[in-house]
Motif scaffolding. Structure first.
Motif, short mmCIF file in Angstrom:
data_model
loop_
_atom_site.label_atom_id
_atom_site.label_comp_id
_atom_site.label_asym_id
_atom_site.label_seq_id
_atom_site.Cartn_x
_atom_site.Cartn_y
_atom_site.Cartn_z
N GLY A 84 -67.63 -43.44 -39.41
CA GLY A 84 -69.00 -43.92 -39.32
C GLY A 84 -69.14 -45.26 -38.63
N GLU A 85 -68.01 -45.82 -38.19
CA GLU A 85 -68.08 -47.09 -37.46
C GLU A 85 -68.70 -46.86 -36.08
N GLN A 86 -69.45 -47.84 -35.62
CA GLN A 86 -70.12 -47.72 -34.33
C GLN A 86 -69.74 -48.89 -33.42
N LYS A 87 -69.68 -48.59 -32.14
CA LYS A 87 -69.43 -49.65 -31.17
C LYS A 87 -70.20 -49.32 -29.90
N PHE A 88 -70.89 -50.33 -29.35
CA PHE A 88 -71.63 -50.12 -28.12
C PHE A 88 -70.82 -50.66 -26.94
N ILE A 89 -70.72 -49.86 -25.90
CA ILE A 89 -70.05 -50.27 -24.67
C ILE A 89 -71.04 -50.20 -23.53
N LYS A 90 -71.27 -51.32 -22.89
CA LYS A 90 -72.10 -51.34 -21.69
C LYS A 90 -71.24 -50.86 -20.54
N GLY A 91 -71.51 -49.68 -20.07
CA GLY A 91 -70.68 -49.14 -19.00
C GLY A 91 -70.84 -47.64 -18.91
N THR A 92 -69.84 -47.00 -18.35
CA THR A 92 -69.91 -45.55 -18.14
C THR A 92 -68.64 -44.87 -18.66
N ILE A 93 -68.76 -43.56 -18.83
CA ILE A 93 -67.58 -42.77 -19.17
C ILE A 93 -66.84 -42.48 -17.87
N HIS A 94 -65.61 -42.92 -17.80
CA HIS A 94 -64.83 -42.72 -16.58
C HIS A 94 -64.22 -41.34 -16.54
N SER A 95 -63.52 -40.98 -17.59
CA SER A 95 -62.84 -39.69 -17.61
C SER A 95 -62.44 -39.33 -19.03
N LEU A 96 -62.04 -38.08 -19.18
CA LEU A 96 -61.61 -37.57 -20.48
C LEU A 96 -60.28 -36.85 -20.32
N SER A 97 -59.44 -36.99 -21.31
CA SER A 97 -58.23 -36.17 -21.38
C SER A 97 -58.12 -35.70 -22.83
N LEU A 98 -58.74 -34.58 -23.10
CA LEU A 98 -58.96 -34.18 -24.49
C LEU A 98 -57.69 -33.70 -25.17
N VAL A 99 -56.82 -33.03 -24.42
CA VAL A 99 -55.58 -32.56 -25.03
C VAL A 99 -54.72 -33.77 -25.44
N ASP A 100 -54.89 -34.88 -24.70
CA ASP A 100 -54.23 -36.14 -25.07
C ASP A 100 -55.07 -36.97 -26.05
N HIS A 101 -56.24 -36.47 -26.39
CA HIS A 101 -57.13 -37.18 -27.32
C HIS A 101 -57.54 -38.55 -26.77
N LYS A 102 -57.90 -38.59 -25.51
CA LYS A 102 -58.27 -39.87 -24.90
C LYS A 102 -59.59 -39.81 -24.16
N ILE A 103 -60.38 -40.85 -24.36
CA ILE A 103 -61.63 -41.07 -23.64
C ILE A 103 -61.46 -42.39 -22.90
N PHE A 104 -61.80 -42.39 -21.62
CA PHE A 104 -61.70 -43.62 -20.84
C PHE A 104 -63.09 -44.05 -20.38
#
Lengths: 62, 62
Positions: A38-58
């Motif tokens: 339930g923790e939240q964090k705001f990032i000013k920016g964009t989603i660059h890429s995803l690697s879901l099998v690696d469990h990563k959001i960039f």
């Protein structure tokens, strides 16, 4: 569970900003990350890429 | 495995465009989706939001 870790990428660097991210929602000029605790964090920016099998959001800051 | 289904959202509609998406990479003015079977699809647009516990990626076309 299929949550992911979110990283800010800056050149060759990756900075871990949040673990166990469930949802990423657009908000103003960025995205609000919410993790399974339930923790939240705001990032000013964009989603660059995803690697879901690696469990990563960039994201990149704007 | 933690792949997700990718949807294009258009107003209240959601159109499934690819299942079992592993990676989403920026390319030109959109994103290239690659699933666990190696299939690729290019979407001109942006990543709208993610709901990883639901295994869903939402994009909007530009």
């Amino acid at each position: 569970m299929c949550e992911a870790s979110a990283y800010i990428i800056d050149g060759d660097n990756q900075e871990l900003i949040m673990e166990a991210v469930d949802s990423v929602e657009p908000e103003d000029d960025g995205y609000k990350l919410i993790n399974i605790f339930g923790e939240q964090k705001f990032i000013k920016g964009t989603i660059h890429s995803l690697s879901l099998v690696d469990h990563k959001i960039f994201l990149t800051k704007s």
